[in-house]
Motif scaffolding. Structure first.
Motif, short mmCIF file in Angstrom:
data_model
loop_
_atom_site.label_atom_id
_atom_site.label_comp_id
_atom_site.label_asym_id
_atom_site.label_seq_id
_atom_site.Cartn_x
_atom_site.Cartn_y
_atom_site.Cartn_z
N VAL A 287 -9.33 17.80 26.76
CA VAL A 287 -8.17 18.68 26.76
C VAL A 287 -8.56 20.13 27.03
CG1 VAL A 287 -6.19 19.40 25.39
CG2 VAL A 287 -7.22 17.15 25.00
N ASP A 288 -7.83 20.76 27.94
CA ASP A 288 -8.01 22.19 28.17
C ASP A 288 -7.07 22.96 27.25
OD1 ASP A 288 -7.95 24.80 28.98
OD2 ASP A 288 -7.86 24.39 31.12
N ALA A 289 -5.76 22.90 27.51
CA ALA A 289 -4.75 23.54 26.67
C ALA A 289 -5.15 24.94 26.23
CB ALA A 289 -4.41 22.65 25.48
N GLY A 290 -5.54 25.76 27.18
CA GLY A 290 -5.82 27.16 26.88
C GLY A 290 -7.30 27.50 26.79
N LEU A 338 -7.80 31.85 17.71
CA LEU A 338 -7.39 30.79 18.64
C LEU A 338 -5.88 30.75 18.88
CD1 LEU A 338 -9.65 27.72 17.76
CD2 LEU A 338 -9.71 29.18 19.79
N THR A 339 -5.10 30.93 17.83
CA THR A 339 -3.66 30.80 17.99
C THR A 339 -3.10 31.78 19.03
OG1 THR A 339 -3.54 30.00 15.75
CG2 THR A 339 -1.46 30.62 16.76
N GLY A 344 -0.31 32.08 22.90
CA GLY A 344 0.23 33.32 23.46
C GLY A 344 0.21 34.45 22.45
N LEU A 345 -0.31 35.57 22.88
CA LEU A 345 -0.46 36.74 22.01
C LEU A 345 0.89 37.18 21.44
CD1 LEU A 345 -2.77 38.49 21.10
CD2 LEU A 345 -2.49 39.91 23.12
N GLU A 346 1.92 37.07 22.29
CA GLU A 346 3.24 37.54 21.85
C GLU A 346 3.83 36.63 20.79
OE1 GLU A 346 2.32 36.56 24.78
OE2 GLU A 346 3.51 34.78 25.24
N LEU A 349 1.96 37.72 16.70
CA LEU A 349 1.75 39.16 16.59
C LEU A 349 0.93 39.60 15.38
CD1 LEU A 349 4.96 40.93 17.79
CD2 LEU A 349 2.71 40.76 18.85
N ASP A 350 1.19 38.96 14.23
CA ASP A 350 0.53 39.45 13.03
C ASP A 350 -0.87 38.89 12.84
OD1 ASP A 350 2.71 40.95 12.27
OD2 ASP A 350 3.67 39.22 11.32
N LEU A 351 -1.17 37.79 13.56
CA LEU A 351 -2.39 37.07 13.21
C LEU A 351 -3.68 37.87 13.33
CD1 LEU A 351 -1.84 33.36 14.17
CD2 LEU A 351 -1.61 34.50 11.99
#
Ligand code: SF4
Lengths: 462, 206
Positions: A287-290, A338-339, A344-346, A349-351
């Motif tokens: 799996v790639d998935a990012g 990772l998340t 997606g960074l957007e 936001l808080d992580l």
């Protein structure tokens, strides 16, 4: 709900707080003892990091080797670009082999793509067999820790759940609860058509998948059903069996404080005509998935991760709020990195800010991932992409401008120090700060003495 | 693959296929514990710390007696299944009923050999095959492993060398077994006997 809101909720959950307090001390303590056995632990960490870097640097070539050797033994390698592709591929495999029931041992990657739901929609019954994952499946909850998925649940909650779902007399002892789960799950292992597992490592040299388990469910899942599907990330390749030896000296020690897990199962290809057991069909879904987004960039070192969980076990933020507050499959510091990258960074936001930057995660990480640096980097990206609030960006701009103008900086800090002293009204602590209640709600700010450091410095020098 | 290549494309220090083949065929070992153990003593020590039990006999013909004693002491049934290599032993003289076939879900005691054993971690290395069905060490509640003490090696690295020497092709399943199955999922309390055996008893044969 966002991280901040969820975190607040988790802090007020007293049951969760008790469960977390119990677990954390144990993990930290057992790891500390386990690494003492290896004199010069740093040398092992260096070696492990360089094994992982070696593979990641030439990931295409190592994957090629792996695929060649796995196929030569009758395994079929599938490539999944997205989470949806994983679900589609596994459902197709199930259909191809007429699968009605699947038993599953732990696979974090399949959590990434919500595989169970997809299989169930395709008419396949899915049974989680890792005790923790099984409890979560009964309770319809996601895992909260990558190694100990039900760390947020107390024994009494499990007793209630089993009584209600198994419709058997209520058990209160942990051994009795475990036996009941074993007895409920054993027939599933023997009747399932398909076993689904993750893979902790892929071995390029032999084309094998490797899984570590303590319960033995990983062995059952890969031995009993006629179809075996292993699902894992493309970054899990390791060149040789010798490299596996090095990584296995670190993974269980960092995860649970064991020198080795009860079982290490290395599976290569399909059953031969002579074998009395083993699968007739072996599918490996990579799996790639990012993950390729991390290749070749500043965040590449995150791909070294061997999913041991030590970073979250040692994280003061995780220790206080547990895994669910992070909102996705991977919690703790590794999840904070990772998340945002995978989802997606957007959307997270808080992580990258869910950290005190104490640096403990980077100290314990067996493959030396500089987690705080990576989080800092994500924060910078957020600011550059204009994802932080305008107030925050404006405040930082003003600060940056004044910091470049020492005269103005000195004057402003002189004024600020005096105002704050006035606000404390002769006391030593400030309980409230305009615009800063996120900080002062939970703690007090020591009030300044009224003069700035520069003023004091100049005075003393004289 | 295309995306992986594109992402890695120009990064520094990339190897080519020959370099990768060369690295793999070197089988270079990483850092290792330096201690010079007495292999049998170390193995015994580790096995006990993993909550398994261990016994030692002078020759294979003494195995049935030692095993019957263990089973009686622990109130376990005298009925078992075993790997074919142990059919020749005289089980009936000890009041035991031992069948040479792979284990089924209902069998309570399984007797296996081992390819080798690892002193560093107290681990049994089991290979799949016609003569060594994996189910026998997995389904029964009690797993008995008969291990030749000459087959105890220092670490995983020695086990790999032995494997490459004796098996030109990797067996379908290589299983490391280090103690009875366990779980700590409920309140991080270690409980023996999850999906695999509740107990592992090792009989060393000199
Ligand atoms: S980031 Fe490091 S410490 Fe955290 S799970 Fe991955 S390998 Fe373990």
């Amino acid at each position: 709900m966002h991280f901040k809101a969820r975190a607040g909720e988790k802090l007020r959950d007293t049951r969760l707080q008790q469960a977390l307090a119990k677990a954390q001390g144990k993990f930290v303590h057992t790891r500390a003892e386990a690494i003492l056995e290896l004199e010069n632990f740093e040398a092992y960490r260096d070696a492990a990091a360089s094994i992982r870097d070696r593979v990641i640097r030439d990931l295409d070539l190592y994957l090629e080797q792996f695929e060649k050797n796995a196929s030569a033994r009758g395994a079929v390698v599938h490539w999944a670009e997205t989470a949806q592709d994983v679900n589609r591929i596994v459902c197709e495999i199930a259909e191809l082999h007429g699968v009605r029931k699947a038993v599953k041992s732990k696979s974090m990657v399949s959590e990434e793509c919500a595989l169970n739901e997809a299989l169930e929609a395709a008419g396949v019954e899915v049974v989680e067999t890792d005790l923790g994952e099984y409890i979560l499946q009964l309770a319809h909850e996601p895992p909260s820790h990558i190694v100990a998925p039900v760390v947020h649940k107390t024994k009494d909650e499990v007793s209630d759940l089993f009584e209600q779902k198994h419709k058997k007399p209520r058990k209160t002892g942990i051994p009795e609860l475990c036996r009941e789960a074993r007895e409920v799950l054993r027939p599933h292992f023997l009747s399932a058509d398909m076993g689904i597992s993750g893979a902790n490592f892929l071995i390029a040299e032999t084309g094998s998948t490797l899984i570590v388990t303590n319960e033995g469910n990983g062995r059952l899942v890969t031995t009993m059903p006629r179809v075996h599907v292993a699902i894992t990330g493309i970054e899990k390749v390791v060149p040789t069996l010798e490299d596996i030896a090095t990584l296995l000296r670190l993974l269980p020690r960092s995860a649970t404080g064991q020198a080795i897990t009860n079982y290490v199962s290395i599976n290569t290809g399909i059953k031969s005509r002579d074998d009395s057991d083993g699968p007739e069909h072996f599918h490996i879904v990579l799996v790639d998935a990012g993950r390729t987004k991390l290749l070749g960039g500043v965040m590449q070192s995150m791909l070294r991760c061997i999913r041991c969980g030590a970073c979250m076990n040692h994280c003061p933020v995780y220790q206080n709020i547990g895994g669910h507050a992070y909102g996705w499959v991977y919690p703790g510091p590794m999840g904070s990195v990772l998340t945002p990258v995978y989802a997606g960074l957007e959307n997270a936001l808080d992580l990258p800010n869910a950290s005190t930057f104490c640096g403990e995660c980077a100290v314990v990480c067996p493959v030396k991932i500089p987690l705080p640096d990576l989080m800092r980097n994500l924060r910078e990206q957020q600011t550059e992409q204009g994802l932080r609030s305008w107030q925050e960006r404006l405040a930082l701009k003003i600060w940056a401008w004044t910091a470049l103008h020492p005269g103005i900086y000195a004057a402003l800090s002189r004024i600020a120090a005096r105002i704050l002293k006035g606000m404390a009204g002769g006391g030593k602590l400030l309980h409230y700060l305009p615009g800063g209640h996120g900080w002062t709600d939970g703690r007090d700010l020591p009030a300044p003495e009224g003069r700035t450091f520069r003023e004091l410095y100049r005075e003393r020098r004289r | 693959m295309g995306r992986i290549r594109a992402a890695l494309g120009k990064s520094a220090g990339r190897a080519d296929r020959e370099e990768i083949d060369a690295y793999i065929s070197q089988h270079a070992a990483g850092p290792r514990p330096r201690a010079e153990w007495n292999l049998i003593a170390r193995f015994r020590d580790r096995v006990l710390s993993l909550a398994s039990s261990i016994d030692q006999v002078a020759s294979a013909s003494e195995v049935p007696q030692a095993l019957a004693r263990y089973l009686r002491e622990n109130n376990l049934p005298l009925q078992a299944v075993c790997w074919p290599e142990f059919t020749q032993l005289d089980w009936t003289a000890q009041g035991m009923n031992v069948a040479a076939r792979p284990a089924k879900g209902s069998d309570l005691v399984g007797i296996t050999g081992a390819f080798c054993a690892i002193a560093e971690t107290g681990t049994l290395v089991l290979l799949s095959g016609k003569e060594s069905p994996p189910a026998t060490s997995l389904l029964p509640e009690t797993h008995i492993a008969v291990v030749r003490s000459t087959r105890i090696v220092k670490g995983m690295e020695e086990a790999w060398s032995l494997l490459r020497k004796e098996y030109p092709v990797m067996p379908r399943a290589v299983n490391f077994v280090s103690g009875p199955s366990r779980t700590a999922d409920i309140e991080q309390t270690v409980t023996l006997g999850a999906h695999g055996p509740y107990r592992v008893h090792i009989i060393l044969v000199d």
